[in-house]
Every structure is written in structure tokens, then in C-alpha cells.
Design a protein around this motif. Structure first.
Motif, PDB file in Angstrom:
ATOM      1  N   HIS A  44       0.840  -1.204   0.000  1.00 20.19           N
ATOM      2  CA  HIS A  44       0.000   0.000   0.000  1.00 20.19           C
ATOM      3  C   HIS A  44       0.880   1.262   0.000  1.00 20.19           C
ATOM      4  N   CYS A  45       1.932   1.260   0.818  1.00 25.79           N
ATOM      5  CA  CYS A  45       2.847   2.409   0.867  1.00 25.79           C
ATOM      6  C   CYS A  45       3.497   2.626  -0.508  1.00 25.79           C
ATOM      7  N   LEU A  46       3.946   1.534  -1.125  1.00 26.20           N
ATOM      8  CA  LEU A  46       4.566   1.657  -2.457  1.00 26.20           C
ATOM      9  C   LEU A  46       3.544   2.184  -3.459  1.00 26.20           C
ATOM     10  N   ASP A  47       2.329   1.673  -3.361  1.00 24.96           N
ATOM     11  CA  ASP A  47       1.256   2.059  -4.284  1.00 24.96           C
ATOM     12  C   ASP A  47       0.926   3.548  -4.158  1.00 24.96           C
ATOM     13  N   ASP A  51       7.402   6.967   1.108  1.00 27.52           N
ATOM     14  CA  ASP A  51       8.774   6.518   1.327  1.00 27.52           C
ATOM     15  C   ASP A  51       8.783   5.588   2.546  1.00 27.52           C
ATOM     16  N   THR A  52       9.075   4.282   2.319  1.00 25.57           N
ATOM     17  CA  THR A  52       8.979   3.313   3.418  1.00 25.57           C
ATOM     18  C   THR A  52      10.090   3.492   4.463  1.00 25.57           C
ATOM     19  N   ALA A  53      11.103   4.309   4.136  1.00 26.91           N
ATOM     20  CA  ALA A  53      12.153   4.598   5.125  1.00 26.91           C
ATOM     21  C   ALA A  53      11.711   5.693   6.088  1.00 26.91           C
ATOM     22  N   ASP A  54      10.615   6.377   5.761  1.00 27.19           N
ATOM     23  CA  ASP A  54      10.109   7.482   6.582  1.00 27.19           C
ATOM     24  C   ASP A  54       9.063   6.924   7.566  1.00 27.19           C
ATOM     25  N   ALA A  55       9.510   6.645   8.801  1.00 28.70           N
ATOM     26  CA  ALA A  55       8.639   5.967   9.778  1.00 28.70           C
ATOM     27  C   ALA A  55       7.348   6.749  10.039  1.00 28.70           C
ATOM     28  N   VAL A  98       9.467  -4.648   3.323  1.00 23.45           N
ATOM     29  CA  VAL A  98       8.504  -4.976   4.383  1.00 23.45           C
ATOM     30  C   VAL A  98       9.093  -4.810   5.784  1.00 23.45           C
ATOM     31  N   SER A  99      10.381  -5.098   5.973  1.00 23.60           N
ATOM     32  CA  SER A  99      10.976  -4.972   7.319  1.00 23.60           C
ATOM     33  C   SER A  99      11.018  -3.514   7.773  1.00 23.60           C
ATOM     34  N   GLN A 100      11.140  -2.574   6.827  1.00 21.63           N
ATOM     35  CA  GLN A 100      11.129  -1.146   7.183  1.00 21.63           C
ATOM     36  C   GLN A 100       9.759  -0.760   7.737  1.00 21.63           C
ATOM     37  N   VAL A 101       8.735  -1.295   7.110  1.00 19.79           N
ATOM     38  CA  VAL A 101       7.367  -1.008   7.551  1.00 19.79           C
ATOM     39  C   VAL A 101       7.106  -1.668   8.915  1.00 19.79           C
ATOM     40  N   ALA A 102       7.606  -2.896   9.080  1.00 19.97           N
ATOM     41  CA  ALA A 102       7.328  -3.685  10.293  1.00 19.97           C
ATOM     42  C   ALA A 102       8.065  -3.177  11.522  1.00 19.97           C
ATOM     43  N   ARG A 103       9.065  -2.306  11.332  1.00 18.82           N
ATOM     44  CA  ARG A 103       9.814  -1.816  12.507  1.00 18.82           C
ATOM     45  C   ARG A 103       9.143  -0.594  13.141  1.00 18.82           C
TER      46      ARG A 103
END
Ligand SMILES: Nc1ncnc2c1ncn2[C@@H]1O[C@H](COP(=O)(O)OP(=O)(O)O)[C@@H](O)[C@H]1O
Ligand SMILES: Nc1ccn([C@@H]2O[C@H](COP(=O)(O)OP(=O)(O)O)[C@@H](O)[C@H]2O)c(=O)n1
Length: 222
Positions: A44-47, A51-55, A98-103
Motif C-alpha cells: 500500500h505504501c509503495l502504491d 517513502d517506506t524509510a520514513d517511519a 517490508v521490514s522497514q514497515v514492520a519496525r
């Protein structure tokens, strides 16, 4: 309300999804793949171009995350905003972030609440819930808690056989780096107190399914 909750954790490629799904089918239980929700949020974030690095930007997506998952072992699907993305969430571009999102703590809190609601609402006599923090965070009071492990070599060869096209070496590297990132958030390599370790390194798929069912049947409430 599901009577029996079976919590299964373990590293990538240990067999959590496939073994849990088959054991649930044979036991007449529901099955909840929690990794699919983290993958769906990453998709969803990619879609949405987040930026998945931006918590903070990722955390902002959790409140209106419109997620649905099939918990019948024979009717598995994943949807976001009504769109079926069952296959899309396995794409390498999703696995890579996915690990960036999960943290992100807000993501973990939001999805943990969602998992507990899904488990409590399902009508089957039991449910197998699999992921990384089910035995320790999502359902620490579950009557059956299992850590499903396998040697790194076994996990990597299983995963590369499954993916087919990619080279074994790059699959192994990606798996090891994802496990290392995920381990910073939650320990799924060592069994917490009261958790039964099921090592599938020397077991084939059928033997692993049977071993999990035996553990479930031996539990006091099962
Ligand atoms: N005991 C086993 N022996 C051989 N292959 C297995 C075994 N358990 C699972 N597999 C296979 O290994 C692959 C990875 O399993 P999967 O369930 O996706 O793992 P996980 O959900 O832990 O990442 C799948 O192709 C699955 O069929
Ligand atoms: N309970 C869970 C389940 C998954 N995850 C995250 O979601 C990712 C994908 O989980 P998955 O179970 O689909 O991964 P695989 O082991 O099947 O490749 C993991 O790499 C973790 O980053 C998590 O943090 N907590």
C-alpha cells in the motif's frame, strides 16, 4: 470466539505459512497469516508513493488501512481497499521493504490489535496464527505456542526452490538480511519460556504438519 489459539513463530522459510495452513485444514481450524498484513501495508505504501524509510509517513497510513484477509485455509486472499493483492504482496519489491514497515511501533500496535480482533471474531473451533511475535506479543497466553525452526541451509534451499527463477545465492542473502533486520524488533530465533520448539530441518513437509498437529492435540485444552 475461537476456543483454541495456536501461536506459531519462526524465521523466513521455516515453513510457517505452508505448515500452519495445512495443519489448520486438517484440524478444521482457521488460519491467520500475519506476515501478509505487514506485506499488504508495505504494498500500500509503495502504491501510494510513500517513502517506506520514513517511519512517520508509514505510521500515518495505519489508521485508515482498509485490510481484509481470508482465514479459511482453502479460501486464502488478501485485499486492500477492496483490491485483491494476494500475489502482489509476494513480489520482490514488497519483500525488500517490508521490514522497514514492520519496525514502526505504530504499525505493530495497529496490526496487533487487528490480529486480536480477527482471532476473536472467527467462528471456527480454533485458529492457527503464524508470524514473528505471536507467541510473545500477539497471543502470549495461547494454550499452544510453537517456534518452528529449520537450519539456514534448509530454509534457503526451500525458499529458492519456491521462487525458482532467482539465484540461490541472492535468495540466501535477501533472506539472511531480512531476518537480521526483523530480529532487531522481535526475537523469533529463540523460544520464549513455555514455547515448544519444532525443528523441521530433518523433517519433510508431511512430517512437519503431523508434528504440529501432535503438539496441538497434546495441549491440555485441545
Ligand atoms: N519440512 C519441510 N520440508 C520441506 N519443505 C518444506 C517444509 N516445510 C515447508 N516447506 C516448503 O518450504 C517453502 C517455504 O515455506 P513457507 O511456508 O513459505 O515458510 P515461511 O512462511 O516460514 O516463510 C514452501 O515451499 C514450503 O512448501
Ligand atoms: N508477526 C509478524 C509477521 C511478519 N512480520 C514482518 O512481515 C515480514 C513478512 O512476513 P512473512 O511471514 O510473509 O515472511 P516469509 O517468512 O513468509 O517470507 C517479515 O519479514 C517481518 O518484517 C512481522 O514483523 N511480524
Amino acid at each position: 470466539m475461537s476456543d483454541i489459539i495456536v501461536a506459531v513463530d519462526g524465521p523466513a522459510g521455516s515453513g510457517k505459512s505452508s505448515v500452519s495452513k495445512e495443519a489448520a485444514r486438517r484440524l478444521g481450524f482457521a488460519y491467520l497469516d500475519t506476515g501478509a498484513a505487514y506485506r499488504a501495508l508495505a504494498w500500500h505504501c509503495l502504491d501510494e508513493g510513500v517513502d517506506t524509510a520514513d517511519a512517520a509517513a508509514v505510521a500515518a497510513r495505519i489508521d485508515d488501512f482498509d485490510y481484509a484477509i481470508g482465514m479459511e485455509p482453502d479460501r486464502y486472499f488478501v485485499r486492500v481497499g477492496g483490491e485483491e493483492i494476494t500475489a502482489d504482496i509476494r513480489e520482490p519489491r514488497v519483500t525488500a521493504v517490508v521490514s522497514q514497515v514492520a519496525r514502526v511501533p505504530e504499525v505493530r500496535a495497529g496490526l496487533t490489535a487487528l490480529f486480536r480482533r480477527l482471532v476473536s471474531e472467527h467462528p471456527k473451533p480454533g485458529v492457527i496464527v503464524e508470524g514473528r511475535d505471536i507467541t510473545t506479543v500477539v497471543a502470549p497466553d495461547a494454550p499452544v505456542r510453537v517456534l518452528l525452526t529449520a537450519s539456514p541451509e534448509a530454509r534457503m534451499s526451500r525458499r529458492s526452490a519456491e521462487l525458482g527463477s532467482e539465484s540461490t545465492e541472492s535468495t540466501a542473502q535477501q533472506l539472511a538480511s531480512r531476518d537480521a533486520q526483523d530480529m532487531r524488533v522481535v526475537d523469533f530465533m529463540n523460544a520464549a519460556e513455555g514455547v515448544t520448539t519444532l525443528d523441521s530441518t530433518e523433517l519433510d513437509f508431511e512430517q512437519t504438519v503431523e508434528a504440529l498437529i501432535t503438539i496441538v492435540r497434546a495441549a491440555p485444552t485441545a
